[in-house]
Design an enzyme around this catalytic site. Structure first.
Site, PDB file in Angstrom:
ATOM      1  N   GLY B  29     -20.017  13.022 -17.876  1.00  0.00           N
ATOM      2  CA  GLY B  29     -20.662  11.933 -17.153  1.00  0.00           C
ATOM      3  C   GLY B  29     -21.803  11.269 -17.902  1.00  0.00           C
ATOM      4  O   GLY B  29     -22.289  10.230 -17.477  1.00  0.00           O
ATOM      5  N   CYS B 238       3.980  -0.759   1.991  1.00  0.00           N
ATOM      6  CA  CYS B 238       4.486  -1.591   0.902  1.00  0.00           C
ATOM      7  C   CYS B 238       5.803  -2.237   1.315  1.00  0.00           C
ATOM      8  O   CYS B 238       6.724  -1.554   1.785  1.00  0.00           O
ATOM      9  CB  CYS B 238       4.685  -0.740  -0.347  1.00  0.00           C
ATOM     10  SG  CYS B 238       5.525  -1.633  -1.676  1.00  0.00           S
ATOM     11  N   CYS B 241       8.694  -0.711  -1.243  1.00  0.00           N
ATOM     12  CA  CYS B 241       9.130   0.690  -1.273  1.00  0.00           C
ATOM     13  C   CYS B 241       8.771   1.448   0.000  1.00  0.00           C
ATOM     14  O   CYS B 241       9.138   2.607   0.150  1.00  0.00           O
ATOM     15  CB  CYS B 241       8.548   1.414  -2.485  1.00  0.00           C
ATOM     16  SG  CYS B 241       6.813   1.852  -2.314  1.00  0.00           S
ATOM     17  N   CYS B 263       2.689  -2.291  -3.375  1.00  0.00           N
ATOM     18  CA  CYS B 263       1.930  -1.314  -4.157  1.00  0.00           C
ATOM     19  C   CYS B 263       1.300  -1.999  -5.370  1.00  0.00           C
ATOM     20  O   CYS B 263       1.966  -2.760  -6.069  1.00  0.00           O
ATOM     21  CB  CYS B 263       2.850  -0.213  -4.691  1.00  0.00           C
ATOM     22  SG  CYS B 263       3.547   0.861  -3.443  1.00  0.00           S
ATOM     23  N   CYS B 269       5.768   2.321  -7.277  1.00  0.00           N
ATOM     24  CA  CYS B 269       6.614   1.530  -6.391  1.00  0.00           C
ATOM     25  C   CYS B 269       8.076   1.576  -6.869  1.00  0.00           C
ATOM     26  O   CYS B 269       8.988   1.833  -6.080  1.00  0.00           O
ATOM     27  CB  CYS B 269       6.093   0.101  -6.363  1.00  0.00           C
ATOM     28  SG  CYS B 269       6.742  -0.889  -5.017  1.00  0.00           S
TER      29      CYS B 269
END
Lengths: 194, 283, 356
Positions: B29, B238, B241, B263, B269
């Site tokens: 980080g 979606c 899909c 998506c 997808c």
């Protein structure tokens, strides 16, 4: 003269492959990786030489312990790294036990200005067992090392306590490496049959 | 491509970047300053991610590049071509097949696995940049772990709007020590940062910073006990899909403002749609 | 379906590049430009691209200008991306600008000085009247009857009295290089000057202008402005002595500024410094004003204006960085926008809920 020993056969691809091994070792403390084979100079194992060729250059002042001085010409020729005092080193190469607190640990604002110690040991994957935990490890993992100096666990605890300051260690033996980033906590697990 | 080194960068530059990456992994980080090079693509278009990818990439790798979750967005296409030209590596659109995934603004929906590396393109690596523009000042704050400024900002959001107003680039604490920008991914993706089996590397070229989250590292989105972190997505499924768990793009389909949701992760997808087609044929 | 239409990015990019090439060439009935024409006849554009591209090569700069259709920032970017791949064989010794063969040298603080005021090729006193005869002007203009000459710097005179601060002590330390190492603050003057020398001309101009209008409290005079050819030398270690590898055209500005003195320094004039590749007086004057403004902390002046804030200036003076980041807003951001959309919708729903 040790400079007659070659560097990597394919400097671009070999150093990339070695770097990925070091990166994965640093990201998954204690995991042992095998690096590209090469013909190392006297006193250095293949892994140690490969890590040096991968990380050292004119921008990395390097400290060598007495035994490592045998490889000094090779390091100067192949890496171009200037030899430095321990307190000014970016890299340190130790073939014998060395104190971790002898090297720069960085500052609070810039903890990355700390040394990476390349420590050549007798063996990885056998020897005394250490239990590692911390970032990179889903669960505590066991690393077996033959040849870590006595008192290493206590010294490491002091190094870890400096976080975010602290040194990082790359262990090399034969053609194998493992790494200990400063984030890792180390506990002696049991004594192996060295 | 002749005239240039493998993956464009010279070896000395790669070594410099590789050393920065190792320190980044050792200090999760924390932003490591690095000698970012001028790349043949503009700053702000992924030069940091490209330099990181170029420094880690090797012939055995299989590279996937996404922008907004999609493999076929123009900038993703352009970056994928850059590496196909300069490194000749195999490329894929399949998340599961990739060893390195360079991304802008998304984490794939398909869970990543050990051995994969996710490389983020980062525009502004400093999570407090909008609160304190001075780099010297924020560097000091990170050194002292002094993050009151960010907590006050989030608290003021809650007081004013009843919720934290950040919906992307939502700040996280890494390994309990460093406040970090996850790059402008939607907050929906933040939970995927936590304890990921993959190594996550972040490159900011213009700002000359590299940082990292090692695998299996705690990454917590900032929140308060009485206002826990909530990840939002468009409510819906979606249209292609049928996924009800993925992050959705809203697509306007005609002049009347008719919309559909699909998506954002095109591979997710496609894989789902293909699997459904196979099941449909079998039935 | 609209969603499918966004596919085919690869073909779209190829088509865009083909179109760009056609647009760059323009009407094929008009003769194509040559880089030699650009290098010879658009010299100031070439100079700017060399300065901002940090690479002294007139032919490559001309090529970059042609490739970028005269977009000078784009051209500087092309040069920089090329420069970064070049190996470095040697580092030059400091250039001796006092020894340059000057084609122009003026000082605003002396009526006359040894060597004289040399106007050289300047737009200063042109009347800005479009010259409709220029396209049909004779191929060869009148011969110029002047030789570039070495001219002693104007400062020697004031320096003898101690009225102007002396040059900084010579240092053997290698100067910083922000193209290799990331900027860190507080940045030393060597790195500050490097950043300004390749900084955006418009940014330097605007900041310099601000300092004149009270945002930075500068009282500047042009001590000396000179343009000319200076030789570049390297000292190969195996030789042990310097060799001349060529000449570069440079513009240099020494700006003098009033300084009332501090507890440690008596009142004297301080200096701001500007230097760049090629002929660009606007650039070096802006640079000298900003350099002086950034020395505020060192001279014990209150730092209140943007030009006095080192981090502010250095973080924003680079136009390749700036244009990249501003223009990246053109890239798709629809994922982030979608998340904002959802947040704003929820906030509005919350607000409606509470107002009922």
């Amino acid at each position: 003269m040790s400079i007659t020993h070659p560097g990597f056969p394919d400097p671009v691809q070999d150093s990339q492959a070695c770097f990925r091994a070091v990166l994965d070792a640093m990201a998954r403390p204690g995991q042992v990786h095998t690096v590209t084979a090469l013909d190392p100079p006297p006193m250095l194992d293949a892994a140690t030489a490969a890590v040096l060729l991968t990380l050292a250059d004119a921008d990395t002042p390097i400290w060598l312990d007495q035994a490592a001085m045998a490889a000094r010409d090779w390091i100067t020729f192949h890496c171009g790294a200037p030899i430095a005092a321990a307190t000014a080193a970016t890299l340190a190469l130790a073939l014998e036990p060395v104190r971790l607190d002898a090297f720069p640990a960085g500052t609070d604002d810039a903890p990355e200005l700390s040394a990476t110690i390349i420590l050549q040991v007798a063996a990885l994957g056998r020897g005394a067992a250490f239990e590692l935990s911390g970032p990179g490890l889903a669960a505590p993992a066991i690393l077996e090392v033959d040849g870590l100096p006595a008192g290493f666990v206590a010294e490491w605890a002091a190094n870890h306590a400096l976080f975010p300051r602290g040194v990082d260690v790359i262990l090399c033996a034969g053609d194998r490496i493992a790494a200990l980033p400063r984030t890792v906590q180390i506990r002696q697990a049991w004594f192996g049959k060295a | 491509m002749s005239g240039y080194n493998f993956a464009y960068l010279d070896e000395q530059t790669k070594r410099m970047i590789r050393r920065a990456i190792l320190k980044a992994v050792a200090i999760p980080g924390h932003q490591i300053p690095f000698g970012s090079r001028e790349m043949p693509l503009p700053y702000g278009w992924g030069t940091g991610g490209i330099q990181v990818t170029a420094s880690i990439l090797g012939p055995p790798d299989v590279l996937k590049v996404i922008d907004q979750g999609a493999d076929d967005t123009t900038n993703a296409v352009s970056i994928r071509r850059f590496f196909a030209r300069t490194a000749g590596v195999a490329t894929t659109t399949r998340t599961v097949d990739a060893t390195i995934i360079q991304t802008r603004h998304r984490i794939p929906e398909t869970p990543l696995h050990e051995g994969q590396i996710l490389v983020y393109q980062v525009p502004l690596p400093e999570p407090m940049a909008r609160l304190e523009p001075s780099r010297a000042e924020t560097t000091r704050m990170h050194g002292l772990q002094e993050y009151g400024l960010m907590h006050v900002k989030l608290y003021e959001d809650i007081a004013r709007y009843g919720r934290v107003a950040n919906s992307y680039d939502f700040p996280v604490m890494v390994n309990g020590r460093y406040l970090m920008s996850p790059s402008p991914i939607p907050a929906f993706d933040n939970p995927k940062l936590h304890m990921s089996p993959a190594l996550q590397l972040f490159g900011a070229g213009r700002e000359k910073r590299i940082y990292a989250v090692p695998p299996y590292t705690a990454v917590r989105s900032l929140d308060f006990d009485d206002h826990p972190f909530r990840a939002g997505r468009a409510p819906g499924i979606c249209a292609l899909c049928g996924a009800d768990d993925s992050y959705l793009d809203e697509v306007v389909t005609d002049d009347q403002g008719t919309r559909m949701f699909v998506c954002s992760d095109t591979d997710y997808c496609n894989e789902r749609a293909a699997a459904a087609a196979i099941q449909g044929n079998a039935a | 379906m609209a969603y499918v239409a966004v596919k085919g990015g690869e073909r779209a990019i190829d088509a865009a590049h083909a179109w760009l090439a056609a647009e760059r060439r323009g009407d094929p009935a008009v003769p194509a430009l040559t880089t030699a024409q650009i290098a010879e006849q658009l010299g100031r554009a070439v100079d700017r691209v060399m300065a901002e591209g940090s690479l002294y090569d007139r032919e490559l700069a001309a090529l970059a200008i042609q490739q970028a259709q005269g977009d000078l920032i784009e051209a500087a970017f092309l040069l920089r991306a090329y420069r970064t791949t070049l190996p470095r064989f040697a580092y030059g010794r400091p250039v001796d600008t006092a020894a340059m063969l000057a084609i122009r040298r003026v000082s605003a603080i002396f009526k006359d000085l040894p060597g004289g005021q040399v106007l050289g090729p300047t737009y200063d006193y042109t009347h800005r009247l479009l010259d409709f005869a220029l396209p049909d002007a004779p191929a060869a203009p009148a011969e110029v009857d002047a030789e570039p000459q070495p001219l002693a710097p104007a400062f020697g005179i004031l320096g003898q009295e101690g009225l102007v601060e002396p040059d900084e002590a010579k240092s053997d330390d290698a100067p910083g290089d922000l193209t290799r190492d990331p900027l860190a603050f507080p940045a030393a003057r060597d790195v500050r000057l490097q950043a300004l020398a390749r900084g955006d001309e418009g940014f330097l101009l605007a900041l310099g202008y601000l300092t004149q209008r009270g945002y930075g409290n500068n009282h500047p005079f042009v001590g000396e402005l000179r343009v000319g050819e200076a030789s570049v030398e390297i000292e190969p270690p195996e030789l042990g002595f310097a060799i001349d590898i060529g000449d570069v055209v440079l513009t240099e500005c020494q700006m003098v500024n009033q300084f009332t003195g501090s507890r440690t320094a008596p009142p004297q004039f301080t200096r701001g410094y500007g230097l760049c590749f090629g002929h660009s007086e606007r650039r070096v004057m802006g640079m000298a004003l900003v350099d002086r403004a950034m020395r505020g902390a060192e001279l014990g002046e209150p730092a209140e204006a943007p030009a006095q804030d080192v981090e502010f200036v250095l973080s924003h003076c680079d136009n390749v960085e700036a244009t990249g980041f501003v223009e990246h807003l053109k890239l798709p951001h629809y994922v982030d926008f979608q998340s904002e959309l959802e947040t704003v919708r929820r906030m509005r729903a919350d607000a409606e809920g509470t107002s009922k």
